[in-house]
Design a protein around this motif. Structure first.
Motif, PDB file in Angstrom:
ATOM      1  N   MET A  61      15.259 -35.639 -21.849  1.00 31.25           N
ATOM      2  CA  MET A  61      13.923 -35.619 -22.690  1.00 31.25           C
ATOM      3  C   MET A  61      14.469 -36.038 -23.981  1.00 31.25           C
ATOM      4  N   ILE A  62      13.613 -37.444 -23.918  1.00 32.60           N
ATOM      5  CA  ILE A  62      13.592 -38.064 -25.446  1.00 32.60           C
ATOM      6  C   ILE A  62      12.954 -36.951 -26.210  1.00 32.60           C
ATOM      7  N   ARG A  63      13.249 -36.898 -27.400  1.00 27.51           N
ATOM      8  CA  ARG A  63      12.218 -36.440 -28.038  1.00 27.51           C
ATOM      9  C   ARG A  63      12.818 -36.622 -29.892  1.00 27.51           C
ATOM     10  N   ASP A  64      11.480 -36.562 -30.874  1.00 28.75           N
ATOM     11  CA  ASP A  64      11.631 -36.775 -32.265  1.00 28.75           C
ATOM     12  C   ASP A  64      12.342 -36.362 -32.652  1.00 28.75           C
ATOM     13  N   ALA A  65      13.841 -36.755 -33.397  1.00 29.37           N
ATOM     14  CA  ALA A  65      14.992 -36.196 -34.246  1.00 29.37           C
ATOM     15  C   ALA A  65      14.672 -35.167 -35.426  1.00 29.37           C
ATOM     16  N   SER A  66      14.834 -33.891 -35.882  1.00 29.41           N
ATOM     17  CA  SER A  66      14.674 -33.155 -37.036  1.00 29.41           C
ATOM     18  C   SER A  66      15.981 -32.796 -37.264  1.00 29.41           C
ATOM     19  N   ILE A  67      15.669 -31.934 -38.417  1.00 26.84           N
ATOM     20  CA  ILE A  67      17.083 -31.689 -39.676  1.00 26.84           C
ATOM     21  C   ILE A  67      17.802 -30.780 -38.668  1.00 26.84           C
ATOM     22  N   ALA A  68      17.298 -30.081 -38.055  1.00 21.56           N
ATOM     23  CA  ALA A  68      18.103 -29.525 -37.270  1.00 21.56           C
ATOM     24  C   ALA A  68      18.602 -29.601 -36.326  1.00 21.56           C
ATOM     25  N   ASP A  69      18.774 -31.016 -35.592  1.00 15.67           N
ATOM     26  CA  ASP A  69      19.590 -31.494 -34.915  1.00 15.67           C
ATOM     27  C   ASP A  69      20.447 -32.199 -35.863  1.00 15.67           C
ATOM     28  N   LEU A  70      21.085 -32.368 -37.090  1.00 12.83           N
ATOM     29  CA  LEU A  70      21.667 -33.660 -37.877  1.00 12.83           C
ATOM     30  C   LEU A  70      23.106 -32.731 -37.419  1.00 12.83           C
ATOM     31  N   PRO A  71      23.202 -31.603 -37.831  1.00 12.42           N
ATOM     32  CA  PRO A  71      24.207 -31.040 -37.077  1.00 12.42           C
ATOM     33  C   PRO A  71      25.483 -32.144 -35.837  1.00 12.42           C
ATOM     34  N   PHE A 126      18.644 -40.638 -42.667  1.00 15.33           N
ATOM     35  CA  PHE A 126      17.945 -40.070 -42.142  1.00 15.33           C
ATOM     36  C   PHE A 126      16.433 -39.675 -42.250  1.00 15.33           C
ATOM     37  N   GLU A 127      17.027 -39.384 -43.698  1.00 18.41           N
ATOM     38  CA  GLU A 127      15.548 -38.953 -44.514  1.00 18.41           C
ATOM     39  C   GLU A 127      15.031 -40.536 -44.748  1.00 18.41           C
ATOM     40  N   ALA A 128      16.112 -42.135 -45.249  1.00 12.14           N
ATOM     41  CA  ALA A 128      16.021 -43.189 -45.705  1.00 12.14           C
ATOM     42  C   ALA A 128      14.824 -43.696 -44.012  1.00 12.14           C
ATOM     43  N   VAL A 129      15.896 -43.318 -43.159  1.00 14.79           N
ATOM     44  CA  VAL A 129      15.099 -43.869 -41.759  1.00 14.79           C
ATOM     45  C   VAL A 129      13.314 -43.254 -41.813  1.00 14.79           C
ATOM     46  N   ARG A 130      13.061 -42.759 -42.340  1.00 20.21           N
ATOM     47  CA  ARG A 130      11.863 -42.102 -42.269  1.00 20.21           C
ATOM     48  C   ARG A 130      11.036 -41.898 -42.739  1.00 20.21           C
ATOM     49  N   ARG A 131      11.730 -42.430 -44.007  1.00 14.91           N
ATOM     50  CA  ARG A 131      10.850 -43.089 -45.090  1.00 14.91           C
ATOM     51  C   ARG A 131      10.213 -44.486 -44.281  1.00 14.91           C
ATOM     52  N   HIS A 132      10.957 -45.343 -44.025  1.00 20.02           N
ATOM     53  CA  HIS A 132      10.224 -46.077 -43.385  1.00 20.02           C
ATOM     54  C   HIS A 132       8.825 -46.731 -42.061  1.00 20.02           C
ATOM     55  N   ASP A 133       9.243 -44.605 -41.410  1.00 14.68           N
ATOM     56  CA  ASP A 133       8.132 -44.682 -41.046  1.00 14.68           C
ATOM     57  C   ASP A 133       8.415 -45.543 -38.981  1.00 14.68           C
ATOM     58  N   LEU A 134      10.064 -44.902 -38.892  1.00 15.39           N
ATOM     59  CA  LEU A 134      11.008 -45.723 -38.000  1.00 15.39           C
ATOM     60  C   LEU A 134      11.788 -44.304 -37.090  1.00 15.39           C
ATOM     61  N   PRO A 135      11.132 -44.490 -35.840  1.00 14.16           N
ATOM     62  CA  PRO A 135      11.835 -43.427 -34.685  1.00 14.16           C
ATOM     63  C   PRO A 135      13.646 -42.754 -34.926  1.00 14.16           C
ATOM     64  N   ALA A 188      18.232 -37.038 -27.243  1.00 12.98           N
ATOM     65  CA  ALA A 188      18.170 -36.441 -26.033  1.00 12.98           C
ATOM     66  C   ALA A 188      18.802 -35.637 -25.649  1.00 12.98           C
ATOM     67  N   GLU A 189      18.058 -34.786 -24.777  1.00 13.40           N
ATOM     68  CA  GLU A 189      18.361 -33.839 -23.911  1.00 13.40           C
ATOM     69  C   GLU A 189      18.749 -33.527 -22.902  1.00 13.40           C
ATOM     70  N   ILE A 190      19.513 -32.966 -22.395  1.00 12.49           N
ATOM     71  CA  ILE A 190      19.798 -32.926 -20.920  1.00 12.49           C
ATOM     72  C   ILE A 190      19.933 -31.383 -20.437  1.00 12.49           C
ATOM     73  N   ASP A 191      19.067 -30.995 -19.696  1.00 16.97           N
ATOM     74  CA  ASP A 191      18.975 -29.598 -20.064  1.00 16.97           C
ATOM     75  C   ASP A 191      19.013 -28.541 -21.004  1.00 16.97           C
ATOM     76  N   GLY A 192      18.157 -29.246 -21.991  1.00 25.37           N
ATOM     77  CA  GLY A 192      18.759 -28.152 -23.371  1.00 25.37           C
ATOM     78  C   GLY A 192      19.802 -28.581 -24.124  1.00 25.37           C
ATOM     79  N   THR A 193      20.776 -30.011 -24.143  1.00 27.51           N
ATOM     80  CA  THR A 193      22.063 -29.585 -24.414  1.00 27.51           C
ATOM     81  C   THR A 193      21.803 -31.263 -25.076  1.00 27.51           C
ATOM     82  N   PHE A 194      22.560 -30.996 -26.421  1.00 25.99           N
ATOM     83  CA  PHE A 194      22.117 -32.513 -26.802  1.00 25.99           C
ATOM     84  C   PHE A 194      23.147 -33.898 -26.514  1.00 25.99           C
ATOM     85  N   ALA A 195      22.169 -34.490 -26.092  1.00 25.56           N
ATOM     86  CA  ALA A 195      23.500 -35.518 -25.235  1.00 25.56           C
ATOM     87  C   ALA A 195      23.811 -37.242 -26.150  1.00 25.56           C
TER      88      ALA A 195
END
Length: 182
Positions: A1-11, A42-51, A55-62
């Motif tokens: 599964m591919i999704r937008d990252a969030s602050i919670a993904d940063l660790p 991460f915030e610098a990329v998002r300031r430019h409205d860039l993705p 990626a997750e496999i079976d709910g695990t960060f990949a």
């Protein structure tokens, strides 16, 4: 599964990138950046409205990938650079392809013209170079022996995908580069 990252993904992002900095050649950094620094990026990329994608496999960060402005000058506002990092345990499972495909789709939808890639350590990155070629990237050159890491010189292979090969004028204003680069 591919999704937008969030602050919670940063660790998880920081941990993966940190392992690459310490043990790999995909990054020419020598010391792993802190979580605070990865959050700033991460915030610098998002300031430019860039993705910035995860990626997750079976709910695990990949792995993760993001687009950043290619260069700060206004004429470059239709080009971006892609970065992709896949967890060692998930390599060979299509994670890199899924992330790169999603980046291409997002860039095309934004009306951008080019995605550039800089693939470090050309001698051991055949899989990454092959993936980019399979998705339409063309060779744009090689910076030879530009990085010194692990007691050896490293090349950087440059690739480029033309999202609008017909050459029509841009249909969007491009990136706002006034906010600085990631």
């Amino acid at each position: 599964m591919i999704r937008d990252a969030s602050i919670a993904d940063l660790p998880a992002v920081a941990a993966l990138y940190g392992r690459e900095v310490v043990g790999g050649t995909a990054s020419f950094e020598m010391d792993p950046p802190s979580l605070a620094e990865m959050t700033r990026r991460f915030e610098a990329v998002r300031r430019h409205d860039l993705p910035w994608l995860v990626a997750e496999i079976d709910g695990t960060f990949a792995g993760y990938a993001y687009l950043s402005p290619f260069r700060p000058r206004p004429a470059y506002r239709y080009g971006v650079e892609g970065s992709i990092y896949v967890d060692d345990a998930e390599r060979g499972r299509g994670v890199g392809r899924a992330l790169l495909t999603a980046l291409i789709e997002r860039a095309r939808a934004m009306g951008l013209r080019h995605i550039m890639g800089a693939i470090s350590d050309s001698t051991t990155s055949e899989a990454s170079i092959s993936l980019h070629h399979a998705l339409g990237f063309r060779d744009a050159g090689v910076y030879r022996q530009v990085g010194w890491k692990f007691d050896r010189w490293l090349d950087v292979t440059l690739v480029q995908l033309d999202l609008s090969p017909d050459g029509h004028p841009p249909r969007t204003p491009g990136l706002d580069l006034t906010g600085g680069l990631a």
